[in-house]
Design a protein around this motif. Structure first.
Motif, PDB file in Angstrom:
ATOM      1  N   GLY A 169      18.750  24.387  43.626  1.00 49.09           N
ATOM      2  CA  GLY A 169      17.971  23.663  42.621  1.00 49.09           C
ATOM      3  C   GLY A 169      18.250  22.168  42.643  1.00 49.09           C
ATOM      4  O   GLY A 169      17.339  21.352  42.505  1.00 49.09           O
ATOM      5  N   ALA A 170      19.508  21.802  42.828  1.00 51.62           N
ATOM      6  CA  ALA A 170      19.860  20.376  42.874  1.00 51.62           C
ATOM      7  C   ALA A 170      19.239  19.698  44.089  1.00 51.62           C
ATOM      8  O   ALA A 170      18.684  18.595  43.980  1.00 51.62           O
ATOM      9  N   SER A 210      16.571  20.706  45.857  1.00 57.44           N
ATOM     10  CA  SER A 210      15.118  20.678  45.706  1.00 57.44           C
ATOM     11  C   SER A 210      14.690  19.665  44.654  1.00 57.44           C
ATOM     12  O   SER A 210      13.725  18.926  44.840  1.00 57.44           O
ATOM     13  N   GLY A 211      15.423  19.633  43.545  1.00 60.39           N
ATOM     14  CA  GLY A 211      15.104  18.682  42.481  1.00 60.39           C
ATOM     15  C   GLY A 211      15.264  17.241  42.930  1.00 60.39           C
ATOM     16  O   GLY A 211      14.468  16.368  42.576  1.00 60.39           O
ATOM     17  N   ILE A 232      12.237  16.431  45.163  1.00 58.09           N
ATOM     18  CA  ILE A 232      11.023  16.265  44.364  1.00 58.09           C
ATOM     19  C   ILE A 232      11.105  14.992  43.528  1.00 58.09           C
ATOM     20  O   ILE A 232      10.135  14.239  43.423  1.00 58.09           O
ATOM     21  N   GLY A 283      16.084  14.343  39.086  1.00 62.67           N
ATOM     22  CA  GLY A 283      15.563  15.593  39.645  1.00 62.67           C
ATOM     23  C   GLY A 283      16.674  16.535  40.071  1.00 62.67           C
ATOM     24  O   GLY A 283      16.591  17.738  39.867  1.00 62.67           O
ATOM     25  N   GLY A 284      17.740  15.977  40.658  1.00 60.80           N
ATOM     26  CA  GLY A 284      18.876  16.803  41.058  1.00 60.80           C
ATOM     27  C   GLY A 284      19.570  17.449  39.874  1.00 60.80           C
ATOM     28  O   GLY A 284      19.947  18.621  39.914  1.00 60.80           O
ATOM     29  N   GLY A 329      17.200  20.104  38.423  1.00 64.48           N
ATOM     30  CA  GLY A 329      17.136  21.224  39.352  1.00 64.48           C
ATOM     31  C   GLY A 329      18.406  22.052  39.365  1.00 64.48           C
ATOM     32  O   GLY A 329      18.363  23.279  39.453  1.00 64.48           O
ATOM     33  N   ALA A 350      18.399  24.215  36.131  1.00 63.21           N
ATOM     34  CA  ALA A 350      17.421  25.301  36.208  1.00 63.21           C
ATOM     35  C   ALA A 350      17.844  26.339  37.241  1.00 63.21           C
ATOM     36  O   ALA A 350      17.736  27.550  37.007  1.00 63.21           O
ATOM     37  N   GLY A 351      18.349  25.883  38.379  1.00 62.08           N
ATOM     38  CA  GLY A 351      18.795  26.819  39.418  1.00 62.08           C
ATOM     39  C   GLY A 351      19.965  27.668  38.976  1.00 62.08           C
ATOM     40  O   GLY A 351      20.051  28.852  39.299  1.00 62.08           O
TER      41      GLY A 351
END
Length: 90
Positions: A30-31, A33-34, A37, A52-53, A56, A59-60
């Motif tokens: 998640g980190a 990908s965030g 993005i 974003g990290g 992410g 959420a991950g």
């Protein structure tokens, strides 16, 4: 240049996730990908990647924790830090 850095970050997070629990894997993926993005949305800025990290990773971790839980099972850790799953005591 920022795309190269983002690609390297994703690679590092992916390698780090190979020996982790599902919660830790979810947070790492998640980190990464965030961050990617966030960088794309912010137009290559560091602030977007950091925000974003962080989002992410949170959420991950939540998704990974939901996958990790097994009904009727308890998680234990011995004195050496090793984790294992077993039936819960009655």
């Amino acid at each position: 240049m920022n795309k190269v850095i983002a690609g390297l970050l994703i690679s590092v997070f992916s390698l780090a996730a190979t020996a982790c629990t599902p919660t830790q894997e979810g947070a790492a993926i998640g980190a990464g990908s965030g961050a990617l993005i966030g960088t794309a949305i912010d137009g290559g800025g560091l602030g977007g990647a950091l925000l974003g990290g962080a989002i992410g990773a949170g959420a991950g971790a939540l998704v990974g924790r939901a996958v990790e839980n097994q009904p009727g099972k308890c998680y234990y850790r011995d004195r050496y830090g090793r984790e294992y799953v077993d039936d819960c005591p009655r």
